[in-house]
Write a protein that holds these residues in place. Structure first.
Motif, short mmCIF file in Angstrom:
data_model
loop_
_atom_site.label_atom_id
_atom_site.label_comp_id
_atom_site.label_asym_id
_atom_site.label_seq_id
_atom_site.Cartn_x
_atom_site.Cartn_y
_atom_site.Cartn_z
N PHE A 317 0.85 -1.19 0.00
CA PHE A 317 0.00 0.00 0.00
C PHE A 317 0.89 1.25 0.00
N PRO A 318 0.53 2.27 -0.77
CA PRO A 318 1.36 3.49 -0.81
C PRO A 318 1.19 4.35 0.44
N ALA A 319 1.62 3.81 1.57
CA ALA A 319 1.35 4.45 2.86
C ALA A 319 2.02 5.81 2.98
N SER A 320 3.22 5.94 2.42
CA SER A 320 3.93 7.22 2.55
C SER A 320 3.11 8.36 1.95
N THR A 347 6.00 -3.98 10.21
CA THR A 347 5.94 -4.45 8.82
C THR A 347 5.44 -3.35 7.90
N LEU A 348 4.50 -2.55 8.39
CA LEU A 348 4.02 -1.40 7.60
C LEU A 348 5.18 -0.48 7.23
N GLU A 349 5.99 -0.14 8.22
CA GLU A 349 7.12 0.75 7.97
C GLU A 349 8.20 0.06 7.12
N TYR A 350 8.49 -1.21 7.42
CA TYR A 350 9.57 -1.89 6.69
C TYR A 350 9.23 -2.07 5.21
N ALA A 351 7.96 -2.32 4.88
CA ALA A 351 7.59 -2.45 3.47
C ALA A 351 7.89 -1.15 2.73
N GLN A 352 7.62 -0.01 3.40
CA GLN A 352 7.92 1.27 2.77
C GLN A 352 9.43 1.46 2.61
N ARG A 353 10.19 1.06 3.63
CA ARG A 353 11.65 1.20 3.54
C ARG A 353 12.20 0.38 2.39
N LEU A 354 11.71 -0.86 2.24
CA LEU A 354 12.21 -1.73 1.18
C LEU A 354 11.82 -1.19 -0.19
N ALA A 355 10.59 -0.68 -0.30
CA ALA A 355 10.13 -0.20 -1.60
C ALA A 355 10.81 1.11 -1.98
N LEU A 356 11.03 1.98 -0.99
CA LEU A 356 11.52 3.34 -1.30
C LEU A 356 13.01 3.51 -1.01
N ARG A 357 13.62 2.49 -0.38
CA ARG A 357 15.05 2.50 -0.03
C ARG A 357 15.39 3.74 0.81
N ARG A 358 14.54 3.97 1.82
CA ARG A 358 14.77 5.04 2.79
C ARG A 358 14.46 4.51 4.18
N ASN A 360 12.78 5.41 8.23
CA ASN A 360 11.83 6.28 8.95
C ASN A 360 10.90 7.02 8.00
N VAL A 361 10.35 6.23 7.05
CA VAL A 361 9.51 6.80 6.00
C VAL A 361 8.22 7.38 6.56
N LEU A 362 7.61 6.70 7.55
CA LEU A 362 6.29 7.11 8.02
C LEU A 362 6.34 8.05 9.22
N ALA A 363 7.55 8.43 9.64
CA ALA A 363 7.65 9.50 10.63
C ALA A 363 7.19 10.80 9.97
N GLY A 364 6.56 11.66 10.76
CA GLY A 364 5.90 12.83 10.20
C GLY A 364 6.81 13.98 9.82
N GLY A 365 8.11 13.86 10.01
CA GLY A 365 9.01 14.95 9.64
C GLY A 365 10.33 14.81 10.36
N ALA A 366 11.23 15.73 10.10
CA ALA A 366 12.57 15.69 10.70
C ALA A 366 12.47 15.69 12.22
#
Ligand code: ZN
Length: 467
Positions: A317-320, A347-358, A360-366
């Protein structure tokens, strides 16, 4: 409770007013230290911060209990039985064949025994309410039981004996594919027409009538299983309560919808149904940016089940992008192959990391914590989707509380949102110490008070089902 199939409630603290002390607690406006909660009649009546323990039972860091917005409890019994590769490429659809064979053998007692274990494990891992997307309605030959809510009553009984809050979502299932295709033989225990579903809904409301804070909603299974006319007929039966639907979980489902209707599933739903804040779109894995924006505009909640979606190879899912739009979401354990809210959020966060290669993708900001941003959003979205009383550590809220073990190695020198991050990314369910539902303690030292009896009964029931 008048239903004779419902045994004694989960044991636990029964004093009408009590106080609990926590070394810290996540309140709606942030973490506070040395927090004393007063509980009366199942509700939090008072929150004090910076106070000494002074005799009250003491615990480690506390958070509000999470809603598990999507469960098929019986599937807990087949966890681990669909992990051997078949002749071709395995997929959701080959997993479903294993599930259908398992369903063939389940009787009401077996369903209750398995559901009780699933709910026990939800409580031990920090879920305090479950949305049961319940589609196993009929006897093995496909005929309705004398009480059309026989199986729903077993779900209610399992919730009652474990103490978990229940949002029961009886499923409307009528077809085996788009365009009103006839259901397959393996689906005979699920199917109803609109009239029979109305009877099932009435009987289901009666089945949960004795449960504290129970909620009943409607659940059109998917656009595969429901025609447009049927959908229009059953949505009002929610009577303002939740409406849950599986949507866009599989690419084949998207392609079949395109072939049948000319539009994608989420687009079709937004165009043809009164989707709003009481709706939960379960999975919504395969959405285009405009569809994600449409869900956000509707106010509906997306029901993400990251562990099951990974297990079934559904997609990501494109959670980011969705969270950046302000979209509401909650988490569900769905197939119950593994039950742990921390694992779902991880798993929600890790799927985004694997897909986007970044990271702390779902953290709301710096400077923001991933767990610190995910937990409150999952708490709010899950609560909205299940329609029960709010779960939050503030006066007036239902006392659904999860206390972590403050002596656990994963919490050494952790404070504030680092507690959430250490729970989600490191310790998981092993961190859970005490759990209260509606003010009643049901888990102590990480163990449910009825664990031994429920595990023993589950073993007997499952051996019979799998014999
Ligand atoms: Zn599901």
């Amino acid at each position: 409770m008048t239903n004779s199939r419902i045994p004694g409630a989960a044991r636990g603290s029964s004093s009408p007013i009590e106080t609990l002390w926590f070394e810290s607690a996540l309140l709606p406006d942030g973490w506070a230290q040395s927090v004393r909660l007063t509980i009366a009649d199942g509700l939090i009546s008072r929150v004090e911060t910076g106070v000494p323990q002074s005799g009250a039972p003491g615990y480690g860091p506390a958070i509000a209990g999470l809603a598990n917005l999507h469960s098929h409890a019986f599937q807990r019994g087949m966890a681990g039985l669909a992990e051997a590769r078949g002749a071709g490429d395995d997929s959701f659809w080959t997993w479903r064949e294993v599930m259908y064979r398992f369903v063939e053998r389940l009787d009401p007692e077996g369903l209750q025994a398995i559901a009780a274990l699933a709910y026990l494990e939800m409580l031990e891992s920090g879920f305090t309410r479950v949305g049961e997307f319940h589609y196993l309605h009929h006897d093995r030959d496909g005929r309705a039981y004398a009480d059309p809510a026989e199986m729903a009553a077993r779900i209610a009984a399992a919730a009652h004996e474990t103490g978990i809050g229940l949002t029961l979502l009886p499923v409307f299932y009528a077809h085996g594919g788009f365009g009103g295709a006839a259901p397959g033989g393996a689906q005979r225990r699920f199917v109803n027409d609109v009239e029979a579903y109305g009877r099932l809904m009435a009987a289901s409301r009666a089945a949960v009538a004795g449960l504290p804070d129970a909620v009943v909603g409607v659940a059109p299974h998917s656009l595969r299983a429901v025609t447009a006319e049927e959908l229009a007929s059953i949505v009002p039966m929610a009577q303002g309560g939740p409406v849950h639907i599986h949507i866009a979980e599989q690419t084949r489902e998207v392609n079949d919808c395109l072939a049948a209707t000319g539009t994608r599933p989420v687009t079709w739903l937004l165009d043809h149904a009164p989707v709003g804040p009481t709706w939960c779109l379960v999975h919504a894995t395969h959405v285009k940016p405009a569809e994600a924006a449409g869900i956000v505009a509707s106010g509906a909640v997306v029901g993400l089940c990251p562990v099951t979606e990974a297990n079934l190879g559904d997609g990501v899912f494109p959670a980011s992008d969705y969270l950046a739009l302000g979209g509401a979401f909650g988490i569900g354990s769905d197939s119950n192959v593994s039950i742990d809210p921390a694992e779902e959020l991880r798993t929600l966060e890790y799927a985004q990391r694997l897909a986007l290669r970044r990271r702390n993708v779902l953290a709301g900001g710096a400077g923001r914590s991933t767990g610190g941003d995910l937990h409150p959003r999952a708490l709010a979205g899950g609560g909205q989707a299940l329609g029960g009383p709010a779960s939050a550590l503030h006066p007036g809220a239902r006392a659904d509380i999860v206390a972590f073990d403050g002596r656990h190695p994963c919490l050494v020198s952790r404070a504030g949102d680092a507690v959430l991050d250490s729970w989600i990314f490191s310790a998981g369910r092993g961190l859970v110490d005490g759990v209260w539902c509606g003010g009643r303690q049901v888990v102590s030292g990480g163990r449910h008070h009825r664990r031994d009896a429920i595990v023993a009964r589950y073993g007997s029931a499952l051996r019979a089902v799998l014999a």
